[in-house]
Design a protein around this motif. Sequence first.
Motif, PDB file in Angstrom:
ATOM      1  N   CYS A  18       0.816  -1.210   0.000  1.00 32.18           N
ATOM      2  CA  CYS A  18       0.000   0.000   0.000  1.00 32.18           C
ATOM      3  C   CYS A  18       0.853   1.264   0.000  1.00 32.18           C
ATOM      4  O   CYS A  18       1.959   1.292   0.530  1.00 32.18           O
ATOM      5  CB  CYS A  18      -0.926  -0.002   1.214  1.00 32.18           C
ATOM      6  SG  CYS A  18      -2.001  -1.450   1.319  1.00 32.18           S
ATOM      7  N   THR A  19       0.292   2.322  -0.553  1.00 29.62           N
ATOM      8  CA  THR A  19       0.970   3.605  -0.645  1.00 29.62           C
ATOM      9  C   THR A  19       1.176   4.224   0.733  1.00 29.62           C
ATOM     10  O   THR A  19       0.242   4.251   1.539  1.00 29.62           O
ATOM     11  CB  THR A  19       0.134   4.571  -1.508  1.00 29.62           C
ATOM     12  OG1 THR A  19      -0.169   3.946  -2.759  1.00 29.62           O
ATOM     13  CG2 THR A  19       0.886   5.871  -1.752  1.00 29.62           C
TER      14      THR A  19
ATOM     15  N   VAL B 292      -0.378   9.568  -0.172  1.00 32.81           N
ATOM     16  CA  VAL B 292      -1.841   9.596  -0.282  1.00 32.81           C
ATOM     17  C   VAL B 292      -2.355  10.985   0.078  1.00 32.81           C
ATOM     18  O   VAL B 292      -3.191  11.563  -0.626  1.00 32.81           O
ATOM     19  CB  VAL B 292      -2.483   8.531   0.626  1.00 32.81           C
ATOM     20  CG1 VAL B 292      -4.008   8.682   0.624  1.00 32.81           C
ATOM     21  CG2 VAL B 292      -2.102   7.136   0.175  1.00 32.81           C
TER      22      VAL B 292
ATOM     23  N   LYS C 139      -4.296  13.643  -2.472  1.00 28.98           N
ATOM     24  CA  LYS C 139      -5.618  14.184  -2.157  1.00 28.98           C
ATOM     25  C   LYS C 139      -5.587  15.707  -2.094  1.00 28.98           C
ATOM     26  O   LYS C 139      -6.508  16.385  -2.563  1.00 28.98           O
ATOM     27  CB  LYS C 139      -6.120  13.594  -0.843  1.00 28.98           C
ATOM     28  CG  LYS C 139      -6.558  12.137  -0.959  1.00 28.98           C
ATOM     29  CD  LYS C 139      -7.158  11.633   0.344  1.00 28.98           C
ATOM     30  CE  LYS C 139      -7.700  10.224   0.170  1.00 28.98           C
ATOM     31  NZ  LYS C 139      -8.294   9.702   1.424  1.00 28.98           N
TER      32      LYS C 139
ATOM     33  N   ASP D 178      -9.648   4.437  -7.485  1.00 32.83           N
ATOM     34  CA  ASP D 178      -8.459   3.608  -7.253  1.00 32.83           C
ATOM     35  C   ASP D 178      -8.758   2.255  -7.888  1.00 32.83           C
ATOM     36  O   ASP D 178      -9.492   1.448  -7.324  1.00 32.83           O
ATOM     37  CB  ASP D 178      -8.203   3.456  -5.760  1.00 32.83           C
ATOM     38  CG  ASP D 178      -7.015   2.540  -5.458  1.00 32.83           C
ATOM     39  OD1 ASP D 178      -6.423   1.984  -6.401  1.00 32.83           O
ATOM     40  OD2 ASP D 178      -6.704   2.369  -4.271  1.00 32.83           O
TER      41      ASP D 178
ATOM     42  N   SER E 150      -7.105  -1.406  -5.840  1.00 30.38           N
ATOM     43  CA  SER E 150      -7.139  -1.288  -4.391  1.00 30.38           C
ATOM     44  C   SER E 150      -6.983  -2.663  -3.737  1.00 30.38           C
ATOM     45  O   SER E 150      -6.820  -3.687  -4.401  1.00 30.38           O
ATOM     46  CB  SER E 150      -8.463  -0.641  -3.960  1.00 30.38           C
ATOM     47  OG  SER E 150      -8.468  -0.381  -2.579  1.00 30.38           O
TER      48      SER E 150
ATOM     49  N   SER F 156      -5.856  -0.933   1.876  1.00 32.33           N
ATOM     50  CA  SER F 156      -5.556   0.364   1.287  1.00 32.33           C
ATOM     51  C   SER F 156      -6.036   1.512   2.171  1.00 32.33           C
ATOM     52  O   SER F 156      -7.115   1.448   2.773  1.00 32.33           O
ATOM     53  CB  SER F 156      -6.207   0.483  -0.089  1.00 32.33           C
ATOM     54  OG  SER F 156      -6.046   1.789  -0.620  1.00 32.33           O
TER      55      SER F 156
ATOM     56  N   VAL G 154      -6.069   4.604   0.688  1.00 33.87           N
ATOM     57  CA  VAL G 154      -6.398   5.619  -0.313  1.00 33.87           C
ATOM     58  C   VAL G 154      -7.829   6.115  -0.122  1.00 33.87           C
ATOM     59  O   VAL G 154      -8.114   7.302  -0.204  1.00 33.87           O
ATOM     60  CB  VAL G 154      -6.199   5.066  -1.734  1.00 33.87           C
ATOM     61  CG1 VAL G 154      -6.716   6.051  -2.780  1.00 33.87           C
ATOM     62  CG2 VAL G 154      -4.718   4.774  -1.979  1.00 33.87           C
TER      63      VAL G 154
ATOM     64  N   TYR H 131      -5.971   7.371  -9.202  1.00 37.27           N
ATOM     65  CA  TYR H 131      -4.668   7.071  -8.611  1.00 37.27           C
ATOM     66  C   TYR H 131      -4.393   5.579  -8.731  1.00 37.27           C
ATOM     67  O   TYR H 131      -5.237   4.748  -8.374  1.00 37.27           O
ATOM     68  CB  TYR H 131      -4.611   7.469  -7.138  1.00 37.27           C
ATOM     69  CG  TYR H 131      -3.334   6.979  -6.490  1.00 37.27           C
ATOM     70  CD1 TYR H 131      -2.090   7.440  -6.937  1.00 37.27           C
ATOM     71  CD2 TYR H 131      -3.355   6.016  -5.495  1.00 37.27           C
ATOM     72  CE1 TYR H 131      -0.918   6.960  -6.390  1.00 37.27           C
ATOM     73  CE2 TYR H 131      -2.186   5.540  -4.925  1.00 37.27           C
ATOM     74  CZ  TYR H 131      -0.966   6.010  -5.386  1.00 37.27           C
ATOM     75  OH  TYR H 131       0.193   5.533  -4.857  1.00 37.27           O
TER      76      TYR H 131
ATOM     77  N   ASN I 178      -1.568   2.528  -7.933  1.00 40.32           N
ATOM     78  CA  ASN I 178      -0.361   1.903  -7.381  1.00 40.32           C
ATOM     79  C   ASN I 178      -0.415   0.452  -7.857  1.00 40.32           C
ATOM     80  O   ASN I 178      -0.899  -0.426  -7.145  1.00 40.32           O
ATOM     81  CB  ASN I 178      -0.356   1.992  -5.858  1.00 40.32           C
ATOM     82  CG  ASN I 178       0.823   1.260  -5.228  1.00 40.32           C
ATOM     83  OD1 ASN I 178       1.791   0.923  -5.894  1.00 40.32           O
ATOM     84  ND2 ASN I 178       0.722   0.982  -3.940  1.00 40.32           N
TER      85      ASN I 178
END
Length: 209
Positions: free
Chosen positions: A15-16, A21, A25, A35, A38, A42, A44, A68, A70
């Motif tokens: 996860c980011t 994040v 935002k 996302d 996901s 997550s 996010v 977004y 990832n």
Amino acid sequence: MTAGRRVNTMSQSWCTPPKYVNAIKRFWGGQIHLDPCSNQYSIVNANVEFSLPETDGLEQEWNYPTVYVNPPYGADRHRGTTIKNWLAKCAMTHQRYNAEVIALIPVAPNTTHWKNYVFGQASAICFLYDTRLRFLENGMDTGKGAPMACCLVYWGNNINGFFDNFIEFGAVVDIRNLINTLIGDDGTYPQINFDNNNNKTYYEQATTH
């Protein structure tokens, strides 16, 4: 393992980190609309989230104002996809819907997916200064850093806003001058094509004269 992350569908969820994040935002006025990759851990919290195994984000429409991504960095052997499929979708989504897209990916400018879907397609890149970016593993900060350099790639039109929001995290480079420009010495440049029948994005090499 590929680029420090497992490549099968039974892998851990990477996860980011929260600081990115939060910055994304902030850049997008407080929310992320989609996302497409996901997972249950997550942070996010996009308005719309696609996650495996319930929903394959690559098979869905990404017609949202902000996206977004990832993506998985390796190969999904079950579905026959790799990071290049995710980046192709990023480039197509911006081109087709004028959506703003940010992807957190490894720095790999010698790869085909960078040559086709980043250079000549994206607008800017933030090369992250993190020595070893610490993804959240299954939602937890384990203290381990990724073994590769990472960056945020931006497909969009708000270059000044992208610079202002992400310069604190690394060098932000405007690459719009590469759009519709011949890159390299092979006499070709990539063009996006989209197959409406199976929701797939692919490239053709157009020869210059």
